[in-house]
Design a protein around this motif. Structure first.
Motif, PDB file in Angstrom:
ATOM      1  N   PRO A 118      14.095  -6.128   4.225  1.00  0.00           N
ATOM      2  CA  PRO A 118      14.505  -4.933   4.991  1.00  0.00           C
ATOM      3  C   PRO A 118      15.997  -4.655   4.960  1.00  0.00           C
ATOM      4  CG  PRO A 118      12.980  -6.308   6.265  1.00  0.00           C
ATOM      5  CD  PRO A 118      13.361  -7.096   5.047  1.00  0.00           C
ATOM      6  N   ARG A 250       5.966   0.679  -1.478  1.00  0.00           N
ATOM      7  CA  ARG A 250       6.855   1.550  -0.710  1.00  0.00           C
ATOM      8  C   ARG A 250       6.324   2.976  -0.623  1.00  0.00           C
ATOM      9  NH1 ARG A 250      12.556   0.537   0.046  1.00  0.00           N
ATOM     10  NH2 ARG A 250      13.009  -1.668  -0.232  1.00  0.00           N
ATOM     11  N   SER A 253       1.772   2.484   0.375  1.00  0.00           N
ATOM     12  CA  SER A 253       1.344   1.776   1.580  1.00  0.00           C
ATOM     13  C   SER A 253       2.196   2.214   2.766  1.00  0.00           C
ATOM     14  CB  SER A 253       1.494   0.256   1.407  1.00  0.00           C
ATOM     15  OG  SER A 253       0.749  -0.208   0.311  1.00  0.00           O
ATOM     16  N   SER A 254       1.598   2.175   3.933  1.00  0.00           N
ATOM     17  CA  SER A 254       2.350   2.400   5.164  1.00  0.00           C
ATOM     18  C   SER A 254       2.995   1.087   5.594  1.00  0.00           C
ATOM     19  CB  SER A 254       1.417   2.907   6.267  1.00  0.00           C
ATOM     20  OG  SER A 254       0.510   1.878   6.638  1.00  0.00           O
ATOM     21  N   GLN A 255       3.655   1.112   6.741  1.00  0.00           N
ATOM     22  CA  GLN A 255       4.231  -0.123   7.266  1.00  0.00           C
ATOM     23  C   GLN A 255       3.156  -1.090   7.737  1.00  0.00           C
ATOM     24  OE1 GLN A 255       6.991   2.655   9.640  1.00  0.00           O
ATOM     25  NE2 GLN A 255       8.000   0.676   9.785  1.00  0.00           N
ATOM     26  N   SER A 256       1.977  -0.564   8.059  1.00  0.00           N
ATOM     27  CA  SER A 256       0.877  -1.398   8.547  1.00  0.00           C
ATOM     28  C   SER A 256      -0.399  -1.030   7.787  1.00  0.00           C
ATOM     29  CB  SER A 256       0.669  -1.179  10.054  1.00  0.00           C
ATOM     30  OG  SER A 256       1.876  -1.346  10.764  1.00  0.00           O
ATOM     31  N   GLU A 382       2.403   2.033  12.687  1.00  0.00           N
ATOM     32  CA  GLU A 382       3.483   2.963  12.377  1.00  0.00           C
ATOM     33  C   GLU A 382       3.289   3.614  11.009  1.00  0.00           C
ATOM     34  OE1 GLU A 382       4.082  -0.299  12.950  1.00  0.00           O
ATOM     35  OE2 GLU A 382       4.596  -0.179  15.074  1.00  0.00           O
ATOM     36  N   GLY A 383       3.598   4.884  10.971  1.00  0.00           N
ATOM     37  CA  GLY A 383       3.792   5.581   9.710  1.00  0.00           C
ATOM     38  C   GLY A 383       2.568   5.747   8.844  1.00  0.00           C
TER      39      GLY A 383
END
Length: 543
Positions: A118, A250, A253-256, A382-383
């Motif tokens: 990150p 990136r 895929s989402s963050q989850s 998220e996202g």
């Protein structure tokens, strides 16, 4: 073309040093191979007592520019690219003192791992782009008639085993297979860099995620098998699930993401489980407030928001208990024991999958009594991903992911009456859920719950009729008046008959994209029935 090639000299330069000492030792001790090496690899081999010629002694030129330039030299690439069966090549090699290199063992700087951190900086990412490594791999792979190339530590034993059988030589078939593996690796590596750099540029420009993906002229997907599936949509179809690899995650895929979620219990997920779980998980993440989606066959047969997820589940289940049987439950908050008790004990609902960011320990304790129930924890809600891809005969369709990101301030209100605050809340709820319904899609809502759904009909008025009938049934079942209902349509109404049908069944507010040549007729119909209508100027088809 089919001859064996004896290995007399090897160049070894690896980032992943797994097994490399044993590989080099066998080359030297079992076959008398001379080893050339670079930097940290040379130090590791020397420390293990393996004789090594440093790259600067081989080329007669020092490493420079912080190691950026060390193997980019004619004595390296001439030794790799020279055709041993060409008198001219070999004469030129002799003239310039170029010695042949018969084996290259290289794996690349860990770019994908670096940019996955990150806090990685742009400068650090750039320094982890390998230049010499891919160059050597490609040179060796091109000249695989004469050179053996190894880019994966898992191939060390294979190469050594073949050399033992063939008196220190490798076969043409093995060299070609290893060369093909090289080009797959370098292609994936370069594509990962391209995707990362474009993603970085997007972040710099602060471009909205739903429009930040610009389809390139060429696009290479890098996928890694996650698991084999028992079968596909039907038992006679073979299937497997793949994940986006490394930097591809990136944009894909989402963050989850669903793939990568922790499966806490239950049987392996099926092809259809994965499709439905993905639709449900994407749907429930459209909401900031506690929300539950119950999904069956790609459509949200139950949907609701509430002050807590247990209450949201109760209201979602009440939308259509019959269709909820055998469905998938998606929750956008941690799942408490009370929610599990409501679906498992009170409603006796059979559930294929439940997916959520996390589960309370007491919830997991109760879930464990249903051993076949698949329980997925995604770690967050998220996202969304940036792209989605679908295969079609001869190629793929690629598009940015559809999210409800419209600015309410840009909505238009063409009817005489504007929606009340309560109607507005239900309209926005219905608009978010309607996006997940198969087109043609109509979703009727009341008090933050989807009480009537009309999915996938070939004409919109039939979708409206089906949604109205289900809404009426739901109201009777729940003992509430079938009035003051809000309706969302994923695309414009082609005729006023849609409005007339909705008006007869208690709808008082409508949200739709607008844009029909008969919008004026629909506006007049709404005014005739005193219905408030919103134009969003954006549609949300889901085929």
């Amino acid at each position: 073309m089919g001859s064996d090639v004896k290995i007399g000299r090897a160049l070894i330069s690896v980032t992943d040093k797994t097994g490399v000492v044993d590989f080099a030792r066998s080359l030297v001790e079992d076959f008398g191979v001379e080893i050339i090496s670079t930097g940290g690899t040379a130090a590791s081999l020397e420390q293990a007592g393996i004789p090594v010629k440093p790259i600067e002694r081989f080329t007669g030129f020092p490493e420079m520019m912080d190691g950026r330039v060390k193997t980019l030299h004619p004595k390296v690439h001439g030794g790799l690219l020279a055709r041993r069966d060409s008198d001219r090549h070999m004469a030129e090699a002799a003239e310039y003192g170029i010695e042949m290199i018969d084996l290259v063992c290289v794996n690349l700087y860990e770019f994908e791992k670096t940019v996955a951190e990150p806090e990685v900086t742009f400068e650090d990412a750039i320094e982890h782009i390998d230049i010499g490594g891919p160059s050597m791999l490609r040179s060796a792979a091109k000249n695989n008639r004469f050179v053996t190339v190894v880019c994966d530590p898992r191939d060390y034993d294979r190469v050594l085993g073949e050399m033992r059988i063939h008196e220190g030589s490798t076969t043409a078939g093995t060299r070609r297979r290893l060369a093909a593996k090289v080009y797959a690796r370098t292609a994936a590596y370069d594509t990962a860099i391209s995707i990362w750099l474009n993603s970085y540029l997007d972040q710099e420009a602060s471009v909205d995620s739903d429009i930040s993906f610009e389809p390139p002229e060429e696009f290479d997907l890098h996928l890694v098998k996650s698991q084999d599936l028992r079968y596909g949509e039907n038992p006679h179809q073979a299937a497997a699930v793949y994940r986006f690899a490394d930097e591809f995650s990136r944009i894909g895929s989402s963050q989850s993401p669903l793939i990568g979620a922790e499966q806490i219990q239950g049987r392996p997920l099926s092809y259809n489980n994965l499709l439905d779980a993905d639709a449900a998980w994407n749907a429930v993440r459209e909401f900031d407030e506690p929300a539950v989606i119950i999904l069956k066959h790609q459509n949200p047969c139950g949907s609701a928001v509430a002050a807590d997820v247990t209450r949201a589940y109760d209201r979602a289940f009440a939308c259509d208990p019959k269709s909820a049987f055998g469905g998938i439950i998606a929750v956008n908050r941690e799942v408490p024991r009370s929610l599990v008790e409501h679906f498992a004990d009170r409603n006796k609902q059979f559930v294929e999958v439940i997916i959520a960011p996390s589960f309370e320990p007491r919830a997991l304790e109760r879930l464990s009594k249903r051993k076949n129930l698949r329980v997925l924890a995604c770690g967050g809600a998220e996202g969304h991903a940036r792209i989605e891809a679908r295969s079609i005969d001869g190629g793929m369709l690629l598009q940015s992911v559809d999210t409800v990101s419209e600015d309410i301030s840009e909505f238009t209100f063409p009817t005489t009456r504007r929606p009340t605050d309560r109607e507005m809340a239900d309209l926005m709820f219905a608009w978010r859920v309607c996006k997940t319904v198969k087109s043609n899609a109509i979703l009727i809502a009341k008090d933050g719950a989807g009480i009537g759904m009309g999915p996938g009909q070939p004409n919109r008025v039939d979708s409206a009729l089906l949604a109205c009938q289900r809404a009426q049934e739901c109201c009777r079942r729940m003992g509430i008046a079938p009035t003051g209902l809000a309706c969302a349509s994923d695309a414009f109404f082609p005729f006023r008959d849609n409005v007339d049908v909705l008006a007869r069944h208690g709808v008082t507010a409508i949200i739709q994209p607008g844009g029909s040549v008969r919008d004026d007729e629909c506006i007049k119909a709404c005014d005739d029935h005193e219905i408030a209508m919103i134009f969003t100027c954006r549609r949300h088809f889901r085929h």
